[in-house]
Design a protein around this motif. Structure first.
Motif, PDB file in Angstrom:
ATOM      1  N   LEU A  23       0.791  -1.372  -0.089  1.00 37.95           N
ATOM      2  CA  LEU A  23       0.075   0.084  -0.052  1.00 37.95           C
ATOM      3  C   LEU A  23       0.841   1.259  -0.235  1.00 37.95           C
ATOM      4  N   ARG A  24       2.195   1.261   0.549  1.00 36.66           N
ATOM      5  CA  ARG A  24       3.079   2.179   0.753  1.00 36.66           C
ATOM      6  C   ARG A  24       3.717   2.290  -0.911  1.00 36.66           C
ATOM      7  N   GLY A  25       3.419   1.561  -1.725  1.00 35.69           N
ATOM      8  CA  GLY A  25       4.288   1.975  -2.990  1.00 35.69           C
ATOM      9  C   GLY A  25       5.522   0.896  -2.914  1.00 35.69           C
ATOM     10  N   ILE A  26       5.666   0.137  -2.284  1.00 41.75           N
ATOM     11  CA  ILE A  26       6.851  -0.783  -2.408  1.00 41.75           C
ATOM     12  C   ILE A  26       6.285  -1.944  -3.174  1.00 41.75           C
ATOM     13  N   ASP A  27       7.397  -2.568  -4.055  1.00 45.79           N
ATOM     14  CA  ASP A  27       7.107  -3.612  -4.865  1.00 45.79           C
ATOM     15  C   ASP A  27       6.886  -4.831  -4.210  1.00 45.79           C
ATOM     16  N   SER A  28       6.280  -5.814  -4.699  1.00 47.51           N
ATOM     17  CA  SER A  28       6.020  -7.070  -3.985  1.00 47.51           C
ATOM     18  C   SER A  28       7.309  -7.958  -3.586  1.00 47.51           C
ATOM     19  N   ASP A  29       8.416  -8.055  -4.377  1.00 52.25           N
ATOM     20  CA  ASP A  29       9.759  -8.646  -3.654  1.00 52.25           C
ATOM     21  C   ASP A  29      10.340  -8.003  -2.830  1.00 52.25           C
ATOM     22  N   ASP A  30      10.286  -6.504  -2.902  1.00 52.63           N
ATOM     23  CA  ASP A  30      11.161  -5.673  -1.957  1.00 52.63           C
ATOM     24  C   ASP A  30      10.279  -5.832  -0.578  1.00 52.63           C
ATOM     25  N   ALA A  31       8.784  -5.947  -0.741  1.00 56.09           N
ATOM     26  CA  ALA A  31       8.035  -6.126   0.390  1.00 56.09           C
ATOM     27  C   ALA A  31       8.153  -7.133   1.146  1.00 56.09           C
ATOM     28  N   MET A  32       8.163  -8.323   0.538  1.00 53.39           N
ATOM     29  CA  MET A  32       8.493  -9.580   0.977  1.00 53.39           C
ATOM     30  C   MET A  32       9.864  -9.604   1.798  1.00 53.39           C
ATOM     31  N   LYS A  33      10.992  -9.146   1.115  1.00 51.85           N
ATOM     32  CA  LYS A  33      12.210  -8.950   1.667  1.00 51.85           C
ATOM     33  C   LYS A  33      12.206  -8.373   3.128  1.00 51.85           C
ATOM     34  N   ARG A  34      11.473  -6.965   2.883  1.00 50.14           N
ATOM     35  CA  ARG A  34      11.693  -6.242   4.238  1.00 50.14           C
ATOM     36  C   ARG A  34      10.768  -6.634   5.147  1.00 50.14           C
ATOM     37  N   SER A  35       9.776  -7.592   4.910  1.00 43.83           N
ATOM     38  CA  SER A  35       8.892  -8.097   6.000  1.00 43.83           C
ATOM     39  C   SER A  35       9.673  -9.103   6.626  1.00 43.83           C
ATOM     40  N   LEU A  36      10.189 -10.155   5.543  1.00 40.03           N
ATOM     41  CA  LEU A  36      11.236 -10.947   6.410  1.00 40.03           C
ATOM     42  C   LEU A  36      12.251 -10.539   7.179  1.00 40.03           C
ATOM     43  N   ALA A  37      12.936  -9.583   6.809  1.00 44.40           N
ATOM     44  CA  ALA A  37      13.993  -8.690   7.441  1.00 44.40           C
ATOM     45  C   ALA A  37      13.567  -8.244   9.005  1.00 44.40           C
ATOM     46  N   TYR A  38      12.353  -7.736   8.767  1.00 47.67           N
ATOM     47  CA  TYR A  38      11.625  -7.296  10.147  1.00 47.67           C
ATOM     48  C   TYR A  38      11.524  -8.294  11.175  1.00 47.67           C
ATOM     49  N   LEU A  39      10.806  -9.477  10.657  1.00 48.25           N
ATOM     50  CA  LEU A  39      10.310 -10.501  11.401  1.00 48.25           C
ATOM     51  C   LEU A  39      11.749 -11.192  11.879  1.00 48.25           C
ATOM     52  N   ASP A  40      12.535 -11.030  11.292  1.00 45.56           N
ATOM     53  CA  ASP A  40      13.805 -11.905  11.668  1.00 45.56           C
ATOM     54  C   ASP A  40      14.424 -10.937  12.812  1.00 45.56           C
ATOM     55  N   MET A  41      14.446  -9.587  12.627  1.00 45.71           N
ATOM     56  CA  MET A  41      15.043  -8.605  13.791  1.00 45.71           C
ATOM     57  C   MET A  41      14.081  -8.784  15.194  1.00 45.71           C
ATOM     58  N   VAL A  42      12.823  -8.979  14.928  1.00 44.52           N
ATOM     59  CA  VAL A  42      11.906  -9.040  16.224  1.00 44.52           C
ATOM     60  C   VAL A  42      11.909 -10.306  16.480  1.00 44.52           C
ATOM     61  N   GLY A  43      12.370 -11.398  16.041  1.00 49.09           N
ATOM     62  CA  GLY A  43      12.122 -12.743  16.484  1.00 49.09           C
ATOM     63  C   GLY A  43      10.957 -13.440  16.198  1.00 49.09           C
ATOM     64  N   LEU A  44      10.317 -13.163  14.916  1.00 54.99           N
ATOM     65  CA  LEU A  44       9.042 -13.803  14.738  1.00 54.99           C
ATOM     66  C   LEU A  44       9.120 -14.540  13.334  1.00 54.99           C
ATOM     67  N   ILE A  45      10.266 -14.550  12.957  1.00 52.27           N
ATOM     68  CA  ILE A  45      10.637 -15.245  11.421  1.00 52.27           C
ATOM     69  C   ILE A  45       9.728 -16.761  11.396  1.00 52.27           C
ATOM     70  N   LEU A  46       9.736 -17.311  12.531  1.00 48.16           N
ATOM     71  CA  LEU A  46       9.289 -18.582  12.653  1.00 48.16           C
ATOM     72  C   LEU A  46       7.565 -18.524  12.370  1.00 48.16           C
ATOM     73  N   HIS A  47       7.198 -17.565  12.843  1.00 50.67           N
ATOM     74  CA  HIS A  47       5.697 -17.465  12.792  1.00 50.67           C
ATOM     75  C   HIS A  47       5.294 -16.602  11.731  1.00 50.67           C
ATOM     76  N   LYS A  48       6.070 -16.499  10.670  1.00 48.68           N
ATOM     77  CA  LYS A  48       5.523 -15.636   9.538  1.00 48.68           C
ATOM     78  C   LYS A  48       4.139 -16.203   8.784  1.00 48.68           C
ATOM     79  N   ASP A  49       4.121 -17.681   8.878  1.00 48.23           N
ATOM     80  CA  ASP A  49       2.768 -17.860   8.202  1.00 48.23           C
ATOM     81  C   ASP A  49       1.595 -18.290   9.066  1.00 48.23           C
ATOM     82  N   LYS A  50       1.704 -17.956  10.351  1.00 52.11           N
ATOM     83  CA  LYS A  50       0.621 -18.143  11.168  1.00 52.11           C
ATOM     84  C   LYS A  50      -0.226 -17.056  11.111  1.00 52.11           C
TER      85      LYS A  50
END
Lengths: 412, 297
Positions: free
Chosen positions: B102-129
């Protein structure tokens, strides 16, 4: 950025069709109808077979004091009897027997009585009047010499209707006359009452779970509302396509297994009526989608919004109660009035158009009013959405709503 | 106009007969951490919502980088609302990528950023929950992610510490400090005054929609009475109130507010007479907490 509404639409579409509950709801209805159709089809076949050979009784006593039935026709299990008491005594004990007592004055009163145990075969007893009437009829025909008269008495005439359309073209009338109205109404109902309810759920759930403010900080209210509508319209198409495919599949299976008693000539369906029907279904969907969005936004939660929306649903299904009147008199006063009342107009115009009963001036007026109603509903929904979407734990009052819409004397 | 700044100029907003905000003006400068303080119903959330055009302002100008808010500014603004929540039946990764898209980031970049954030806050294993399967603490981390996923230059946070457990609160503070260090402009409303004193460069205090205080933390503190005395002690605590002072005691530290015309020497003498064993004794302005309490009285 300008295409945010498409992003919202995509998200709403995927969010909904990824849900198990969506597929359960989508598949349940046609499968349920299919299963019921299959069961009733099989039952009908079974019943028809029984009707073809209804003589499940081991003995059918015929008491016929006037000798109405020719004795040559009374072969096993039929048996002529003169002793009424003896025959009744047997029937009382044996459920596989039945007694047919023709009136002593049969040629005048044409009556006969049946005697059997209460646990006797239902189909057999139900079909017995037909069997006896056939025997009586065949006995009577046997005395006639003229083969033409025999043919008339043995059969029934068949009818084919032809109508002239506006261009003077001769059209054969059949069941297909009702196919377009029925199909249009079914699609209208599904689109309006099932698919638009997804919008109600979507808006009220978003408000209830408080996600709405996060989204509204990124996209404007118009993009959010129209995005939802577009996405859920996509859901509607998926649902309708699924139903269509399943419906055709079920139709094929049913037609393959059982013969449908009503022959349908698809070439006789007037496809020129279809564009307006599609337009009215689409307008009806947008109108009710807007209503659902508005009620979703002003309700305090999903439950409250559902209660609110039921008022509008009751108003909109009102024409169903007048269906017979609308079909028999599609250009009458009631049909005309309801054609221009916002909540009923889409359905009534749809019915009238499907029967080809909409005069050109009314058709034009109908298109115009439909567009006006949709635009008005969208405007009101937008205002309700703006007012209610961040109003947690309470509904805006009517005064607040009217004031927000700048309606005097409620204007701030 | 500074690069990443906010300017509120003579802003007013009413709801029916109720005037929520009255002629409010303030500025948040580029790279500044700005605390927006006030009690419940004072107009903080209304101001923020009008700044982001969630509500329409009745009067005044609310500008971000010299312009009224529009969807174009989404790429540089991260917003955490006070009334927050997430779609309960959507997966963690889908929510983060959706807000990024919604903020204009393309799909691939959005996925990369999301995974990086989840990794930073320790939620990477919960990404599909689905969100409903996460604890409230985990949900709070995802919620913050929706505001940070696009690495915004301006952060607008409405009561960011509300409802946070201590671990998440510290995580939020650390993330905000880090963003502040990197030069992000941060406007946040809060009730946690101690945190504001530590984090904020400048602040605004409003009450009933009116501006009461505005300036740097030390300016505001300096404007409110004489200096306070901050002590650390061991053993017996000082008496809570006497003819010389009143005191706010927190564990083994205390803020002593001298009465009028009472010098620090007299206070020191009095404390020693009470038998208070002093570890440290320093003069400072009243705490922001004390200023806030005084103003709101």
């Amino acid at each position: 950025m300008k295409k945010n509404y498409l992003e919202v639409a995509k998200f709403e579409f995927l969010k909904t069709i990824k849900k198990k509950s969506f597929w359960l709801a989508t598949l349940f209805l046609p499968i349920f109808i299919g299963v019921i159709g299959l069961i009733s089809g099989l039952s009908s076949v079974d019943a028809a077979k029984k009707m073809e050979n209804p003589i499940s009784f081991t003995k059918i006593y015929i008491y016929d004091p006037e000798n109405v039935i020719r004795s040559a026709f009374l072969v096993s299990p039929f048996e002529a009897t003169q002793d009424l008491d003896a025959a009744q005594a047997v029937v009382k004990q044996d459920s596989s027997t039945i007694l047919v007592k023709l009136s002593a004055n049969y040629y005048q009163d044409l009556t006969f009585d049946l005697y059997y145990r209460k646990d006797a075969d239902f189909i057999g007893t139900a079909s017995m009047p037909t069997v006896i009437n056939a025997l009586v009829k065949q006995s009577a025909i046997a005395d006639i010499q003229n083969p033409g008269v025999i043919n008339i008495l043995n059969g029934t005439s068949t009818t084919t209707s032809y109508t002239y359309d506006d261009n003077g073209k001769l059209v054969k009338e059949g069941f297909e006359k009702y196919l377009l109205p029925i199909a249009s109404l079914v699609i209208f109902f599904m689109a309006v009452f099932i698919s638009s309810s997804f919008l109600l759920q979507s808006v009220s759930a978003e408000k209830e779970n408080r996600m709405i403010e996060t989204i509204l900080s990124i996209v404007d209210k118009k993009s959010l509302m129209f995005g939802k509508m577009i996405g859920l319209m996509g859901v509607m198409f998926v649902q309708l396509s699924t139903w269509l495919v399943l419906g055709l599949g079920i139709y094929k299976v049913v037609m393959g297994k059982f013969s449908l008693p009503i022959p349908i000539d698809f070439t006789n369906i007037d496809l020129s009526l279809l564009p307006l029907n599609i337009f009215l279904i689409l307008m009806g969907f947008l109108f009710f989608a807007a209503i659902m969005t508005g009620t979703g936004a002003v309700g305090t939660g999903a439950e409250d919004s559902r209660n609110l929306s039921s008022i509008f649903i009751i108003l909109s299904i009102f024409p169903i109660y007048l269906m017979q009147l609308l079909i028999t008199d599609p250009n009458g006063t009631i049909a005309t009035v309801l054609s221009y009342f916002p909540f009923t107009s889409f359905m009534v115009l749809l019915i009238r158009n499907s029967f080809g009963a909409l005069p050109l001036p009314e058709l034009i007026l109908g298109i115009f009013t439909s567009v006006v109603y949709v635009v008005a509903a969208m405007y009101i929904a937008m205002k309700l959405f703006e007012l209610g979407c961040l109003m947690y734990n309470r509904r805006p009052s009517l005064k607040e709503v009217l004031g927000y819409m700048n309606i005097k004397p409620f204007k701030k | 106009m500074a690069k990443y700044s906010i300017k509120i100029d003579h802003f007013s907003k009413s709801f029916g007969e109720v005037k929520a905000v009255k002629d409010l003006s303030f500025e948040v400068n580029d790279g500044e951490v700005f605390a927006f303080l006030g009690t419940n119903g004072s107009g903080k959330t209304t101001t923020i919502r009008c700044l982001l055009k969630i509500y329409q302002a009745d009067e005044g100008n609310l500008l971000i980088n010299g312009k009224e808010y529009s969807e174009e500014l989404n790429q540089i603004i991260g917003y955490l609302p006070e009334e927050r929540g997430l779609y309960r039946d959507v997966s963690v990764i889908d929510i983060l990528t959706y807000t990024a898209r919604l903020r204009g980031i393309d799909s691939d970049d959005a996925m990369k950023r999301s995974l990086a954030y989840l990794d930073m806050v320790g939620l990477i294993l919960h990404k599909d929950k689905q969100i409903s399967q996460l604890s409230s603490g985990m949900q709070q981390k995802v919620q913050l992610g929706t505001a940070l996923i696009h690495n915004p230059e301006i952060l607008i946070l409405d009561e960011p510490f509300k409802g946070l457990d201590p671990i998440n609160r510290q995580l939020f503070v650390d993330i905000l400090k880090e963003k502040g260090k990197k030069g992000a402009t941060i406007l946040y409303s809060t009730h946690v005054i101690d945190e504001a004193q530590k984090m904020a460069d400048r602040l605004l205090i409003i009450k009933d929609g009116n501006r009461l205080e505005y300036g740097s933390v030390n300016e505001v503190r300096a404007r409110h009475g004489s200096k306070s005395i901050f002590i650390e002690f061991s053993g017996k605590a000082p008496v809570e109130k006497n003819e010389l002072y009143s005191v706010i005691i927190t564990n083994k530290t205390a803020e002593i507010i001298p009465n009028k015309d009472i010098t620090e020497e007299k206070i020191l003498e009095n404390l020693l007479k009470q038998g208070v064993k002093l570890v440290s004794f320093r003069l400072d302005y009243p705490s922001l907490n004390q200023v806030f309490v005084d103003i709101m009285k």
